[in-house]
Scaffold this active site. Structure first.
Site, PDB file in Angstrom:
ATOM      1  N   ASP A  67       0.740  -1.181   0.005  1.00 38.59           N
ATOM      2  CA  ASP A  67      -0.075  -0.218   0.009  1.00 38.59           C
ATOM      3  C   ASP A  67       0.802   1.358  -0.098  1.00 38.59           C
ATOM      4  O   ASP A  67       1.972   1.122   0.143  1.00 38.59           O
ATOM      5  CB  ASP A  67      -0.801   0.056   1.084  1.00 38.59           C
ATOM      6  CG  ASP A  67      -0.123  -0.357   2.534  1.00 38.59           C
ATOM      7  OD1 ASP A  67       0.986  -0.386   2.681  1.00 38.59           O
ATOM      8  OD2 ASP A  67      -0.911  -0.575   3.336  1.00 38.59           O
ATOM      9  N   HIS A 138      -7.310  -4.530  10.368  1.00 32.52           N
ATOM     10  CA  HIS A 138      -6.765  -4.489   8.902  1.00 32.52           C
ATOM     11  C   HIS A 138      -5.675  -5.004   8.383  1.00 32.52           C
ATOM     12  O   HIS A 138      -4.746  -5.065   9.384  1.00 32.52           O
ATOM     13  CB  HIS A 138      -6.920  -2.792   8.377  1.00 32.52           C
ATOM     14  CG  HIS A 138      -5.700  -1.916   8.927  1.00 32.52           C
ATOM     15  ND1 HIS A 138      -5.911  -0.865   9.597  1.00 32.52           N
ATOM     16  CD2 HIS A 138      -4.504  -2.026   8.783  1.00 32.52           C
ATOM     17  CE1 HIS A 138      -4.418  -0.236   9.725  1.00 32.52           C
ATOM     18  NE2 HIS A 138      -3.843  -1.112   9.149  1.00 32.52           N
ATOM     19  N   GLU A 143      -9.642  -1.959   5.288  1.00 32.34           N
ATOM     20  CA  GLU A 143     -10.261  -1.278   6.804  1.00 32.34           C
ATOM     21  C   GLU A 143     -11.658  -2.332   7.006  1.00 32.34           C
ATOM     22  O   GLU A 143     -12.338  -2.713   6.135  1.00 32.34           O
ATOM     23  CB  GLU A 143     -10.817  -0.091   6.600  1.00 32.34           C
ATOM     24  CG  GLU A 143      -9.506   0.792   6.605  1.00 32.34           C
ATOM     25  CD  GLU A 143      -8.750   1.141   7.781  1.00 32.34           C
ATOM     26  OE1 GLU A 143      -8.865   0.232   8.503  1.00 32.34           O
ATOM     27  OE2 GLU A 143      -8.203   1.963   7.869  1.00 32.34           O
TER      28      GLU A 143
END
Ligand code: GLP
Length: 249
Positions: A67, A138, A143
């Site tokens: 990410d 998460h 999430e």
């Protein structure tokens, strides 16, 4: 999921490094999925040490990060690009062109996410995915929510995550509200997954991971559907585990 409770953070790092070293020695062109956050830092230090001792060669390895904060340029001090270069890449011999981290500033977000996803597939998929876990369950930046996304996507960060990650920024207002993250399907497509958790603040979520069913309220619970997940925790993160969960170390 196989659980291994180790005495200390150093032992978790060493065991995680064993898995990474083994993966690369069996397949020198391994594709590694990498994570950020405080949890993998000691594992990265450990593999840097093994690289310096000539025990691991990253010259054929390819990496994909989970990410990146949306809106942060690669050279921003808090970007995950900066984190990865400082904590790992500048210390080892993985070729620059084989390092892939989602861009935080793509012009066409959806198109970009699709191309990141497709490139992972085209490269043959991730062999070993390293994961931390947020206190809210998460993984990557997937999430808790009513629905989870399968593929790489833009996500709005939860208040809990913004709060937790504020420690890396000067002010909470500076924490980006969005991120680009691999999706649940991307993560679950990895051939092997190594989830690390350290410290007392992860004890509750680690207990829930083992004693609740699969739920979108705890994205990490989807790892229970994967046939090859190893969970390495230190004594503190494992302190709320009860019952007879079998340990494999
Ligand atoms: C961040 C990252 C996750 C990481 C998690 C836990 O938000 N996106 O990949 O696992 O939070 O962070 P830490 O290891 O600092 O507890």
């Amino acid at each position: 999921m196989q659980l291994c409770v180790l005495e200390s953070c150093a032992e978790v790092a060493s065991k995680a490094a064993d898995h990474i070293q083994q993966a690369i020695s069996e397949k020198p062109d391994s594709i590694l999925g990498l994570a950020t956050g405080s949890t993998p830092i000691d594992t990265y230090k450990e593999i840097i040490g093994r690289y310096e001792q000539g025990k691991i060669d990253f010259s054929q390895v390819r990496t994909f990060n989970l990410d990146e904060y949306y809106g942060l340029a690669a050279d921003h001090p808090q970007s995950y690009h900066t984190f990865m270069h400082q904590q790992l890449f500048q210390h080892i011999n993985v070729p620059r062109e084989r390092i892939h981290i989602p861009s935080g500033t793509p012009i066409h977000v959806q198109e970009y996410c699709r191309s990141y996803e497709q490139f992972i597939t085209d490269c043959g998929g991730i062999d070993l995915q390293l994961l931390g876990i947020g206190s809210n369950g998460h993984i990557g930046f997937n999430e808790p929510s009513d629905q989870l996304s399968a593929d790489t996507h833009l996500v709005r960060l939860s208040e809990a995550t913004i709060e937790a990650n504020a420690r890396f920024f000067e002010r909470k207002e500076e924490v980006p509200q969005y991120a680009i993250t691999m999706g649940m399907g991307t993560i679950l497509s990895a051939k092997k997954i190594l989830l690390l958790a350290l410290g007392i603040e992860k004890a509750e979520i680690i207990r829930k991971l083992f004693d609740t069913g699969v739920t979108t309220d705890i994205p990490a619970s989807f790892l229970r559907l994967h046939p090859n997940v190893i969970v390495l925790v230190d004594r503190e993160a494992g302190s709320q585990l009860v019952g007879n969960i079998k340990e494999f170390c």
